[in-house]
Design a protein around this motif. Structure first.
Motif, PDB file in Angstrom:
ATOM      1  N   LYS A  37     -65.351 -27.080 -74.816  1.00  0.00           N
ATOM      2  CA  LYS A  37     -66.113 -26.823 -73.590  1.00  0.00           C
ATOM      3  C   LYS A  37     -66.541 -28.123 -72.905  1.00  0.00           C
ATOM      4  O   LYS A  37     -66.854 -28.134 -71.719  1.00  0.00           O
ATOM      5  N   LEU A  38     -66.582 -29.198 -73.674  1.00  0.00           N
ATOM      6  CA  LEU A  38     -66.962 -30.481 -73.071  1.00  0.00           C
ATOM      7  C   LEU A  38     -65.772 -31.153 -72.371  1.00  0.00           C
ATOM      8  O   LEU A  38     -65.873 -32.281 -71.904  1.00  0.00           O
ATOM      9  N   GLY A  39     -64.643 -30.461 -72.341  1.00  0.00           N
ATOM     10  CA  GLY A  39     -63.490 -31.032 -71.644  1.00  0.00           C
ATOM     11  C   GLY A  39     -62.523 -31.735 -72.565  1.00  0.00           C
ATOM     12  O   GLY A  39     -61.620 -32.428 -72.116  1.00  0.00           O
ATOM     13  N   VAL A  40     -62.712 -31.594 -73.872  1.00  0.00           N
ATOM     14  CA  VAL A  40     -61.796 -32.197 -74.821  1.00  0.00           C
ATOM     15  C   VAL A  40     -60.533 -31.331 -74.892  1.00  0.00           C
ATOM     16  O   VAL A  40     -60.623 -30.129 -75.100  1.00  0.00           O
ATOM     17  N   GLU A  41     -59.401 -31.973 -74.661  1.00  0.00           N
ATOM     18  CA  GLU A  41     -58.152 -31.215 -74.707  1.00  0.00           C
ATOM     19  C   GLU A  41     -57.529 -31.365 -76.094  1.00  0.00           C
ATOM     20  O   GLU A  41     -57.378 -32.479 -76.583  1.00  0.00           O
ATOM     21  N   ILE A  42     -57.223 -30.230 -76.740  1.00  0.00           N
ATOM     22  CA  ILE A  42     -56.581 -30.293 -78.047  1.00  0.00           C
ATOM     23  C   ILE A  42     -55.133 -29.862 -77.881  1.00  0.00           C
ATOM     24  O   ILE A  42     -54.860 -28.725 -77.508  1.00  0.00           O
ATOM     25  N   ARG A  43     -54.216 -30.816 -78.122  1.00  0.00           N
ATOM     26  CA  ARG A  43     -52.796 -30.477 -78.000  1.00  0.00           C
ATOM     27  C   ARG A  43     -52.247 -30.157 -79.372  1.00  0.00           C
ATOM     28  O   ARG A  43     -52.134 -31.042 -80.234  1.00  0.00           O
ATOM     29  N   LEU A  44     -51.958 -28.855 -79.584  1.00  0.00           N
ATOM     30  CA  LEU A  44     -51.480 -28.420 -80.896  1.00  0.00           C
ATOM     31  C   LEU A  44     -49.991 -28.721 -81.030  1.00  0.00           C
ATOM     32  O   LEU A  44     -49.305 -29.016 -80.054  1.00  0.00           O
ATOM     33  N   ASN A  45     -49.529 -28.620 -82.304  1.00  0.00           N
ATOM     34  CA  ASN A  45     -48.112 -28.844 -82.599  1.00  0.00           C
ATOM     35  C   ASN A  45     -47.618 -30.176 -82.046  1.00  0.00           C
ATOM     36  O   ASN A  45     -46.489 -30.326 -81.639  1.00  0.00           O
ATOM     37  N   SER A  46     -48.513 -31.123 -81.969  1.00  0.00           N
ATOM     38  CA  SER A  46     -48.127 -32.403 -81.385  1.00  0.00           C
ATOM     39  C   SER A  46     -48.252 -33.495 -82.438  1.00  0.00           C
ATOM     40  O   SER A  46     -49.329 -34.045 -82.673  1.00  0.00           O
ATOM     41  N   THR A  47     -47.141 -33.770 -83.091  1.00  0.00           N
ATOM     42  CA  THR A  47     -47.149 -34.823 -84.098  1.00  0.00           C
ATOM     43  C   THR A  47     -47.017 -36.170 -83.399  1.00  0.00           C
ATOM     44  O   THR A  47     -46.164 -36.336 -82.529  1.00  0.00           O
ATOM     45  N   VAL A  48     -47.894 -37.073 -83.785  1.00  0.00           N
ATOM     46  CA  VAL A  48     -47.812 -38.422 -83.220  1.00  0.00           C
ATOM     47  C   VAL A  48     -47.130 -39.306 -84.249  1.00  0.00           C
ATOM     48  O   VAL A  48     -47.602 -39.423 -85.387  1.00  0.00           O
ATOM     49  N   THR A  49     -46.025 -39.901 -83.876  1.00  0.00           N
ATOM     50  CA  THR A  49     -45.326 -40.749 -84.839  1.00  0.00           C
ATOM     51  C   THR A  49     -45.745 -42.195 -84.704  1.00  0.00           C
ATOM     52  O   THR A  49     -45.622 -42.994 -85.620  1.00  0.00           O
ATOM     53  N   SER A  50     -46.299 -42.542 -83.533  1.00  0.00           N
ATOM     54  CA  SER A  50     -46.717 -43.920 -83.363  1.00  0.00           C
ATOM     55  C   SER A  50     -47.972 -43.994 -82.507  1.00  0.00           C
ATOM     56  O   SER A  50     -47.933 -43.748 -81.308  1.00  0.00           O
ATOM     57  N   PRO A  51     -49.078 -44.315 -83.098  1.00  0.00           N
ATOM     58  CA  PRO A  51     -50.316 -44.436 -82.310  1.00  0.00           C
ATOM     59  C   PRO A  51     -50.225 -45.569 -81.290  1.00  0.00           C
ATOM     60  O   PRO A  51     -50.842 -45.491 -80.233  1.00  0.00           O
ATOM     61  N   GLU A  52     -49.442 -46.609 -81.624  1.00  0.00           N
ATOM     62  CA  GLU A  52     -49.301 -47.721 -80.677  1.00  0.00           C
ATOM     63  C   GLU A  52     -48.730 -47.238 -79.351  1.00  0.00           C
ATOM     64  O   GLU A  52     -49.136 -47.703 -78.280  1.00  0.00           O
ATOM     65  N   ASN A  53     -47.829 -46.277 -79.424  1.00  0.00           N
ATOM     66  CA  ASN A  53     -47.243 -45.741 -78.200  1.00  0.00           C
ATOM     67  C   ASN A  53     -48.298 -45.126 -77.297  1.00  0.00           C
ATOM     68  O   ASN A  53     -48.223 -45.216 -76.078  1.00  0.00           O
ATOM     69  N   LEU A  54     -49.278 -44.460 -77.935  1.00  0.00           N
ATOM     70  CA  LEU A  54     -50.328 -43.834 -77.134  1.00  0.00           C
ATOM     71  C   LEU A  54     -51.101 -44.894 -76.349  1.00  0.00           C
ATOM     72  O   LEU A  54     -51.475 -44.690 -75.212  1.00  0.00           O
ATOM     73  N   LEU A  55     -51.344 -46.029 -77.018  1.00  0.00           N
ATOM     74  CA  LEU A  55     -52.057 -47.106 -76.330  1.00  0.00           C
ATOM     75  C   LEU A  55     -51.233 -47.590 -75.145  1.00  0.00           C
ATOM     76  O   LEU A  55     -51.759 -47.828 -74.055  1.00  0.00           O
ATOM     77  N   GLN A  56     -49.949 -47.691 -75.410  1.00  0.00           N
ATOM     78  CA  GLN A  56     -49.087 -48.147 -74.318  1.00  0.00           C
ATOM     79  C   GLN A  56     -49.001 -47.104 -73.217  1.00  0.00           C
ATOM     80  O   GLN A  56     -48.843 -47.438 -72.049  1.00  0.00           O
ATOM     81  N   ALA A  57     -49.171 -45.841 -73.610  1.00  0.00           N
ATOM     82  CA  ALA A  57     -49.057 -44.759 -72.635  1.00  0.00           C
ATOM     83  C   ALA A  57     -50.299 -44.644 -71.755  1.00  0.00           C
ATOM     84  O   ALA A  57     -50.404 -43.717 -70.961  1.00  0.00           O
ATOM     85  N   GLY A  58     -51.245 -45.488 -71.927  1.00  0.00           N
ATOM     86  CA  GLY A  58     -52.377 -45.488 -70.992  1.00  0.00           C
ATOM     87  C   GLY A  58     -53.705 -45.090 -71.589  1.00  0.00           C
ATOM     88  O   GLY A  58     -54.720 -45.057 -70.908  1.00  0.00           O
ATOM     89  N   TYR A  59     -53.706 -44.796 -72.871  1.00  0.00           N
ATOM     90  CA  TYR A  59     -55.012 -44.535 -73.489  1.00  0.00           C
ATOM     91  C   TYR A  59     -55.722 -45.868 -73.714  1.00  0.00           C
ATOM     92  O   TYR A  59     -55.102 -46.860 -74.134  1.00  0.00           O
TER      93      TYR A  59
END
Lengths: 887, 1025
Positions: free
Chosen positions: B713-735
């Motif tokens: 309810k606070l606006g946190v989006e939970i993406r299910l079935n989403s395996t992350v193989t590289s956290p570094e990629n997320l940083l590069q993706a704009g997080y």
């Protein structure tokens, strides 16, 4: 002591076995920091700054406590050592106020010095805040525990050096502090205010209240008691601003008592000092010029020629006393010259002369601490001769058996093995009773008696009367104690007999002294180290005044006036005829004045109006004089009655010598100029003499006088001022190269053989009766001196002890309804005085005690003017009195 | 009368004492016994005997050492062995006497053991009891058995034989005998006693002294007191022997005045020695003369130091002086002096009685003989014990001591009192001898042994001992006086949370210098407790300094209430309990929600560390904090939301990998701070282990989902079935930042043959499959291998899936089992069987699974500080099962494509324990993935820390604290209610648990919740007065 060799920091060093590593290092010039080490004190090992590394020893031993051994290898500056030292110092600094700039010890502080050495400027630790109140109760020094680093030098000094034990460590851990019994302020403790702790304090914890910035220091001799401590007077702008003991001096080794340390500058610089001559005009003493005054003196003395006398002074120098007696004999033509020795040790001179051949302390002060047994009779040493008192305590510390014979529970009783609490005036039975036991038990030194003494059989016969039942009965001492004491002194050797006024100031004073001489000979305790018969002289130069012939029966060096050869010698030397009969002793001068037979007196530096017995009688006698000249530094009670008063210089303002109680001749040196027109006594007397036309009074300085003394006096023959710069010998010193004589009668007695003398018991003149049920005995307190002319002018001493306190036993006090601190009136057949009472068990029941320091409560109004038939000393120690509570 | 005659008489008297014709009642009446109530027992028995006319003789004996069972009463009936009864009260004593002396029933149920040769059936031998069996009683041989006031008892049991033997030898021979025995100073320093005697004997001088140091001052030590009270002559005989050997003519016993009974007994014994010609001139007709004095010490700890002790005897202030000279050269009054501890003297006596060789046969290579210890602290059986030197600490604590009180984890043992050191559990196998203890930084000391458990804060322990040494320092030397004070100041600061990290270096250096620079043993050893705790428990110091956290929850300056302090999320427990008491469960929930977003989950499954430190637990039972939390979460009316502040959008984006408790907690708080949070979840459901690891009967899914929804309810989006193989990629993706919280979802394998057989499954997969609603079949006979919570969950789940027989196989014993006791209890109730000390060796698949197991036994302590299971040779056996669930552990599964550093042993990710930052900028990691499998609340705490660190990283304040509850009303004061236990949790009946996953715990009613809340002691308010 054998030599050992050790290595310190790679350097080979020779040391004596028994030395500590610290001492060896210091001797070799290697600095090891320390805060709790003091060369006068036993090793303590508390500050941890003197730690070192020693090969083959565990940990970091303290160099101040570790004795050297041969082959020892020491490192004083390793990293481990430095770490501990730095930490110790940082801990101390964290607990120490940071007020260095305003601290009295700034730049004089050992803590600062060690911090500088270790390069420590701040502490890693949180600094503690001041947590103690500063004890300012003592008038002379303050005690700030916030600055205390607990090196315990003060505590150890008070224990090891003075034996007073006023302070100790209390509590534990961080709460540990130096405190008096019950943690009361210092002034309310048994502290004697000597300041020995203060001078050893490495920080500003114990610090003088008045800081001194000294321009220069002059070494001289203390003007108070007969011990003869040497001291440095610190001077700034012609003012004495500091006093410190002379560590090199053999007598006091740097130590001083409260009077010496704190009681000098104030009286010397007192506004009461006489600064101009005074002449009585129309019944009033008026200021006069020296010419007027001296003319008046000359006129007065001339007028009563043949009925004049000179009273010399035990406070003046040897040179001055020589001049006084020479003046009496050569100018006034009379042997009637005497001084206050008459009131203290005349029986010593008389008694020891008869038995030994000369009447002075047989052994040096420094030997007292080496005695195995000490018999202290009739001396309240710690009060009257503090430094000697400390030596006695030191002996006890080292294991000596101390026998104290005293009616009162004096301080030394605390240190004693045996206390003989005998009735005042029963000295002869006590001592002879002890002799009897020694003979009965075959404990006498037969060899000594046979070889060195004579008249033993007659003496032994006289012992018959002193059987133990009789002795115990008369003295009031339990038999077993007398036996114990007798055995102790006979078997524990060497034994030193020490006595003072408690022995002499009796109508049987000479007998008392003889009894002690008998005892010493009987036990073989004469002429040996740490033994002997040791009278403690009261005044700074009473020994010297006697030596200089300020006595009616002898010239200098006890040369009898009755001896034709001696008389001839002096007549030749002085160029005048001299009488062949002895003159009047002091006590008889007073009586003669009372009778009108003596009409003029030239009196220097004495105060019979307060010091003589039966003061009313003495005062009447003085009033009865037709002409009285008083030469003094103050307007004393006696001076107030004078026709001419001459202002004299104090000891600090002149040169000369004093001879102390152990016969040691020591220099007095001029430190400052006299106030106003005051002049040294020798100079004044010489001027009078010259004005009276006498020859032989043209001395430039005291050194010249001493040359004449040496020429005429065998025992002083070797004394010159040059010599005194280097050593202060004890007489006899018959030749310039002679080192002096520490022990008298060593090979043989002065008179050849020691003479035993039989004695009989003579009770004191007065005893308690229904009307006067108490016995008054008199003495001193440490805080004042004699008639108080000096000490009563010292504010701090008056704070510590402001008035007379009549000591009375609780039993007597209760009967009389007297409470501690209440005002009482003490009455004798001769007069009465008022004073505050101190209820204390120190005085036995039936005996009260007073000092004679306080002009407001002059004890000598009460004392009896009865004299010893030989020595003519009054019986100060026994007077019958009664006491009343003041409404 | 010569001594032989006396001995004959003594033996006869002892004979009649042992083979009594009249029943004897013996009461342990040393100080310890009296303190425990022996005097009341004696009076009651006395009265009873008079009233009843039963003939019996009552004797007071000393202390046998079983403090935990005092008062002790022994009864000897003619012809029967002596029976010992423990924990005797006046009533119990009379009951036993009546029963045994009248009805001849020895009350086996109340008897502890028998003494002597004969036995009574049903009563063990006393010396076979686990406390006494490992002990070797040499010094204590007479304690509690003889009448300490009767010299004949001592003589009859070979007393003074040793002295008699010594008299027949030359002094030098006696010294040689003592040297041969290997006896070392029992005061703790461990110097050879024989050598010490020899030094003094050789020292020149006619007058020599011996001193017995009975100034036992260590807190928690009472060996010497007990010995002096129970067998004074054994010490006196030793002194006599020593005096003879050394050539001393006078001796002193320096005993503290706080030991009045010991003094009485010593005086009495000395008087008896005089009567028997054992003291005075020409003892026993020899040329040896000796006298003995008692000096009562005023209780200064430092007077146990020999030079201070001698100063005290001399009448001086008790301050040590530097050595050399040593006492043997210049001691008391400057004369050669030998000073030994009470126990050393007593040992000397027995050595001369029984011989040096015999004595040296006990103990270890360099530490011969036995040593007494006062075993105290958090052990089940406290007491006075005597062990051969070299015995491992663990034997002392776990066998003799019976283990830790309440079975809490053992933390450390302090030996040697304040001069000693703390030995940690890592060193439990340490042999107790002089060298080993010294190496560990401790000392044997006089023999105090204080056992500490997890409720002891080691910084506080150091502080406590420093308080003692600081105030007991004599104040003489700078290092000790001021050094200990500064040490104490630093420790106090740390305990109050005012410490700085650099303090630790300062403290350490200070310790070293105080040790090196102090004058006497007191200062030289005072730093030991600090040094050893710094060495072994530095982390506790750092926690105090960095986190203001005291894991034992004892340091008052930083701990207000132990419950909230112990809670990893620091929930303000006492406050919400007060709201519950006040009838405001909604406000209580708001308090909980101030710290965690999963109140309902924690209310159901939290491992509640809070309850382990609850002060009420010291009274009766801890508050049921978890149950009250559940109660609060069941009363959610949204009150907490009213006060909730959400920061304006920060414009920063954060990715969270993993929707478990760590990830979602971080997401929740980051969202509140205005950051845009996306949660990546590999599984088809959110919640991580909460969802797939915990069975429904413990945590129903709807309850979890309610808490999860509040986060969404606070606006946190939970993406299910989403395996992350590289956290570094997320940083590069704009997080702007990434929080990795992937948990530990991989089961650990047994590593035995046949593990891959069908029917063998790991517990993680098993529980996940069940929780995801997949069809999971289990056979009739199911084995679960392991002892943790997952094993229990698996077993109970298997039962619910229809298994007929579920057996847990665990390789250690119940004591070591890591699962929650309440979980084990429920499992057992539901029918799960547990086989202990069993370990699988191989699995063979035939028609079913043949599980080959081996029996285990417990050996030494291992690195987990539990006793290591060791296989019993040739004890293999085979058990048949249909299904085997392996529940021996979990591991994290880390993203495949990442350069993150991973621990090779635990397979966990490396992150800064304080900030959770990883080696990659902007990437944080926490939860099970970093710590390995832990609890929900610990994961939540990690999530909180991640939120703080990330917010700070993103330029925020890092302040995630919000007050959500309304202000508190002043509540009436706590009513004194005496002992009161928590209300039982209503449970689903066992029968209704079959074949379903309905919640087992049913929750408190309002009445019960209030009743329980009322028990709270409100420790948090304590510090405010």
């Amino acid at each position: 002591m054998e030599s050992v060799f050790l290595t310190i920091n790679g350097k080979r060093i020779e040391a004596k076995s028994g030395m500590t590593v610290l001492e060896a290092a210091r001797k070799a010039g290697i600095y090891i920091p320390t805060l709790c080490y003091d060369e006068d004190l036993e090793p303590y090992g508390a500050c941890r700054l003197c730690v070192v590394e020693i090969e083959n020893m565990r940990g970091l031993p303290t160099s101040c406590t570790t004795p050297v051994t041969d082959g020892m290898v020491v490192h004083t500056e390793t990293p481990a050592v430095t770490e501990v030292r730095r930490m110790a110092l940082e801990l101390l600094i964290a607990d120490h106020p940071a007020d260095c700039l305003t601290c009295i010890k700034n730049q004089n502080c050992d803590l600062q010095k060690v911090a500088a050495y270790l390069g420590i400027t701040d502490s890693l630790f949180t600094r503690s805040l001041p947590r103690h109140e500063v004890d300012t109760s003592n008038p002379f020094f303050s005690f700030d525990r916030n600055k205390c680093i607990l090196c315990a030098k003060c505590v150890r000094t008070c224990d090891e050096i003075t034996g007073v034990g006023a302070i100790d460590l209390i509590n534990r851990g961080y709460q540990t502090q130096v405190a008096t019994f019950g943690n009361r302020p210092l002034l309310e403790s048994i502290c004697k205010s000597c300041g020995e702790c203060m001078i050893r304090c490495p920080t500003g914890a114990l610090a003088p209240k008045q800081p001194a910035q000294v321009e220069y220091e002059v070494k001289t001799t203390c003007p108070y008691c007969g011990v003869g401590c040497q001291m440095y007077l610190g001077v700034r702008k012609n003012q004495i601003v500091s006093v410190r003991g002379d560590r090199e001096n053999q007598v006091n080794k740097g130590r001083l008592c409260v009077k010496g340390r704190f009681g000098i500058a104030e009286f010397v610089h007192s506004k009461d000092r006489l600064t101009t001559p005074l002449v009585r005009r129309n019944g009033k003493l008026m200021e006069a010029t020296w010419d007027e005054a001296l003319d008046a003196v000359v006129a007065g003395l001339r007028k009563y020629t043949g009925k004049t006398a000179v009273i010399a002074s035990a406070k003046c120098t040897n040179e001055e006393n020589y001049i006084f007696q020479k003046f009496a004999r050569a100018v006034l033509g009379t042997h009637s010259v005497d001084h206050c020795a008459r009131l203290c040790h005349a029986p010593t001179v008389a008694g020891l002369a008869q038995t030994f051949g000369s009447g002075a302390m047989t052994n040096p002060i420094s030997e007292i601490s080496g005695a195995a047994c000490i018999f202290a009779i009739g001396t309240n040493t710690t009060e009257a001769h503090p430094i000697i008192g400390w030596e006695i305590k030191k002996a006890v510390r080292k294991g000596a058996k101390l026998i104290v014979a005293n009616p009162r529970e004096i301080d030394l009783v605390r240190d004693s093995e045996i206390w003989l609490q005998y009735h005042p005036g029963t000295d002869v039975p006590l001592i002879m009773g002890m002799c009897r036991i020694i003979v009965d038990e075959c404990l006498e030194d037969r060899e000594f008696i046979r070889q060195r003494c004579e008249n033993y059989d007659a003496f032994k016969e006289s012992l018959e009367k002193f059987n133990i039942d009789f002795v115990a009965n008369v003295t009031g001492v339990p038999q077993e104690k007398i036996v114990e004491a007798a055995r102790c002194i006979a078997t524990v050797r060497p034994a030193s007999i020490i006595y003072a006024m408690g022995i002499t100031q009796h109508t049987h004073g000479t007998d008392n002294v003889i009894a002690l001489a008998n005892l010493a000979m009987l036990t073989g305790n004469v002429g040996k180290t740490s033994s002997g018969v040791n009278p403690l002289r009261g005044q700074n130069n009473v020994q010297g005044a006697c030596d200089m012939g300020a006595l009616p029966n002898v010239y200098t060096g006890y040369q009898p006036v009755t001896s034709p050869e001696i008389r001839e010698k002096f007549e030749k030397a002085w160029g005048v005829p001299l009488p062949d009969k002895p003159g009047l002793p002091l006590t008889e001068m007073i009586n003669a004045a009372h009778r009108g037979e003596l009409q003029a007196v030239y009196l220097v530096g004495e105060n019979p109006a307060l010091s003589d017995p039966d003061l009313n009688h003495a005062t009447e006698a003085l009033r009865n004089l037709k002409f009285l000249v008083v030469q003094d530094i103050f307007m004393s009670e006696t001076a107030q009655m004078a026709d001419v008063v001459l202002p004299a210089a104090s000891f600090a303002e002149k040169d000369g010598t004093f001879t102390n109680t152990e016969r040691r001749i020591q220099r007095v040196r001029k430190a400052i100029d006299p106030p106003g027109q005051a002049k040294p006594d020798w100079r004044i007397t010489c001027q009078i003499a010259r004005r009276m036309g006498a020859k032989g009074f043209d001395f430039e300085d005291p050194a010249q006088i001493m040359l004449e003394v040496a020429r005429l006096t065998p025992s002083y023959s070797g004394i010159t001022y040059e010599k005194l710069e280097n050593i202060c010998p004890q007489w006899p010193c018959p030749a310039p190269e002679h080192p002096g004589t520490p022990i008298l009668h060593a090979e043989k007695f002065t008179r050849g053989k020691g003479q035993f003398l039989p004695l009989e018991y003579r009770p004191p003149m007065e005893s308690a009766d229904a009307e006067y049920p108490l016995i008054l005995t008199t003495g001193r307190t440490i805080f004042h001196f004699h008639t108080g002319t000096m000490t009563r002018r010292v504010k701090g001493l008056n704070i510590i002890r402001s008035s007379e306190l009549v000591e009375i036993n609780p039993l007597d006090a209760e009967q009389l309804g007297i409470h501690d601190g209440e005002m009482v009136r003490v009455i004798s057949r001769r007069g009465e005085v008022t004073a505050r009472a101190r209820v204390t068990e120190n005085s036995p029941a039936g005996v009260i005690f007073m000092t004679f320091h306080f002009t407001e409560s002059p004890a000598n109004k009460l004392t009896i003017n009865e004299l010893d038939p030989v020595a003519k000393i009054p019986e100060y120690k026994v007077s019958a009195v009664r006491i009343e509570k003041l409404a | 009368m010569d001594f032989n005659q006396r001995r004959e008489i003594a033996r006869a008297e002892w004979d009649t004492f042992e083979k009594t014709r009249v029943p004897r009642i013996l009461i342990g009446a040393a100080t310890c016994g009296q303190a425990a109530g022996a005097n009341e027992v004696i009076k009651a028995i006395d009265d009873f005997l008079k009233e009843s006319g039963i003939e019996a003789i009552m004797t007071r004996v000393g202390c046998i050492g079983m403090c935990y069972a005092e008062p002790l009463m022994d009864i000897v009936k003619p012809g029967m062995p002596r029976i010992c009864y423990g924990n005797v009260t006046p009533q119990k004593a009379i009951e036993i006497i009546k029963s045994y002396l009248i009805n001849n029933d020895p009350r086996r149920d109340l008897a502890m053991g028998t003494l002597g040769e004969a036995t009574i059936e049903g009563i063990p031998r006393l010396f076979d009891l686990p406390m006494l069996k490992p002990q070797i009683r040499i010094v204590l041989r007479n304690c509690g058995l003889i009448d300490p006031e009767n010299i004949n008892h001592y003589i009859a049991r070979d007393g003074y034989n040793g002295f008699e033997r010594a008299l027949k030898m030359s002094p030098d021979e006696v010294i040689q005998e003592i040297k041969r025995s290997g006896l070392r100073g029992r005061g703790g320093a461990g110097f050879s006693t024989g050598t010490k005697w020899e030094l003094c004997r050789k020292s020149p001088g006619n007058i020599k002294y011996v001193i017995c140091n009975a100034d036992e001052g260590d807190p928690g030590a009472f060996m010497n007191r007990s010995l002096l009270e129970s067998d004074p002559h054994s010490v006196l005989e030793g002194i006599l022997i020593g005096a003879y050997a050394i050539g001393a003519t006078e001796g002193y016993i320096y005993v503290r005045a706080e030991y009045p009974l010991a003094i009485v007994r010593l005086k009495n014994a000395i008087q008896q020695m005089r009567e028997y010609g054992l003291l005075g001139k020409n003892i026993l007709g020899s040329s040896f003369s000796f006298d003995l004095h008692i000096k009562e010490g005023a209780g200064a700890f430092v007077c146990g130091e020999e030079t201070a002790l001698m100063a005290s005897i001399e009448g001086l202030r008790g301050m040590p002086r530097p050595r050399p000279p040593f006492p043997a050269q210049a001691g008391l009054w400057g004369k050669p002096t030998n000073i030994n501890n009470v126990e050393s003297w007593a040992s000397a006596a027995v050595i001369m009685q029984k011989g040096a060789v015999w004595f040296a046969s006990f103990g270890s290579e360099k530490s011969k003989g036995t040593k007494t210890f006062a075993l105290v602290g958090k052990v089940k059986r406290t007491g006075l014990i005597e062990i051969p030197l070299g015995m491992p600490l663990s034997t002392i604590i776990y066998e003799i001591g019976g283990g830790i009180l309440n079975d809490k984890p053992f933390k450390a043992v302090q030996t040697g009192g304040p001069s000693g050191g703390c030995i940690p559990r890592e060193l439990l196998n340490l042999p107790v001898d002089y060298e080993s203890l010294a190496q560990a930084g401790a000392i044997i000391g006089s023999g105090g042994m204080v056992v500490m458990d997890e409720d002891t804060c080691m910084v506080d322990v150091a502080r406590y001992f420093l308080t003692f040494t600081q105030s007991e320092s004599c104040g003489k030397c700078v290092m000790c006086r001021l050094g200990t004070k500064q040490m104490l100041d630093i420790l106090e600061n740390i305990c109050q949370g005012k410490g700085k990290m650099e303090d630790l270096d300062l403290l350490y250096n200070l310790c070293l210098q105080v040790k090196a620079g102090s004058l006497c043993g007191l200062g030289q050893t005072a730093p030991n407790p600090v040094l050893t705790t710094l060495r072994y428990f530095r982390h506790e110091y750092e926690e105090h300094i960095k986190k203001h956290h005291c894991r034992a929850a004892v340091c008052k300056g930083i701990v207000s209430a132990p419950c909230s302090h112990t809670c990893p999320a620091n929930i303000d427990v006492p406050r919400y309990i007060r709201f519950i008491l006040d009838g405001k469960p909604d406000a209580a929930l708001a308090v909980i929600r101030e710290k965690i977003p999963f109140p309902a989950v924690c209310g159901m499954v939290c491992i509640h560390p809070c309850e382990t430190k609850c002060r009420r637990g010291q009274l009766d039972e801890p508050i049921a904090i978890r149950a009250l939390k559940r109660f609060a979460s069941e009363h959610d009316n949204g009150l907490w939301k009213k006060g909730l502040k959400i920061c304006p959008p920060s414009g920063k984006k954060v990715a969270v990998i993993g929707s478990g408790p760590a990830g979602l907690t971080a997401a929740y708080f980051l969202a509140l701070k205005g950051h845009l949070v996306t949660v990546y979840e590999a599984l088809p459901v959110p919640g991580g282990m909460m969802r797939v690891g915990i069975p429904d009967y413990r945590l129903p899914k709807d309850i979890l989902m309610k808490d999860v929804q509040e986060i969404e309810k606070l606006g946190v989006e939970i993406r299910l079935n989403s395996t992350v193989t590289s956290p570094e990629n997320l940083l590069q993706a704009g997080y702007d930042a990434v929080f990795l919280a992937t948990g530990a979802h991989k089961g650990v394998k047994l590593g035995i043959p046949g593990e891959d057989s069908p029917g063998v499954i790991d517990c993680v997969s098993f529980l996940r499959n069940v929780n995801l609603g997949e069809q999971v079949k289990v056979g009739k006979k199911v084995a679960v291998v392991g002892g943790g919570n997952a094993a229990i969950d698996s077993a109970r789940t298997a039962l619910r899936l229809g298994a007929k027989e579920v057996t847990i196989l665990y390789r250690r014993t119940e004591e070591e089992m890591p699962a929650e006791p309440e979980e084990i209890e429920q499992a057992l109730k539901e029918g799960v069987r547990i086989e202990y000390l069993v370990s699988p060796v191989s699995i063979k698949h035939r028609e079913n699974l043949q599980l080959e197991c081996i029996k285990m036994k417990l050996g030494e302590m291992d690195s987990s500080w539990r006793r290591r299971p060791e296989p019993v040779k040739e004890s293999n056996f085979i058990l048949p099962f249909d299904t085997v669930i392996v529940a021996i552990g979990q591991q994290p599964e880390v993203p495949e494509k990442s350069s993150l550093e991973i621990d090779k042993v635990t397979h966990t990710l490396k992150a800064d324990p304080d900030t959770l930052a990883t080696g990659i900028k902007g990437l944080f990691a926490g939860g099970d993935a970093v710590t390995g499998p832990a609890s929900v609340i610990e994961a939540i705490a990690a999530g909180r820390q991640a939120a703080i660190s990330i917010d700070l990283y993103l330029g925020g304040t890092g302040d995630i604290t919000q007050i959500l509850a309304p202000p508190e009303k002043v509540l009436p004061p706590i009513e004194e209610s005496g002992e009161q236990r928590r209300p039982a949790m209503p449970m689903l009946p066992i029968k209704q648990r079959k074949n379903n996953f309905n919640p087992v715990e049913l929750g408190y009613t309002v009445r019960k919740a209030k009743e329980e809340a009322r028990r709270c002691l409100r420790c948090d308010l304590e510090s405010e007065d």
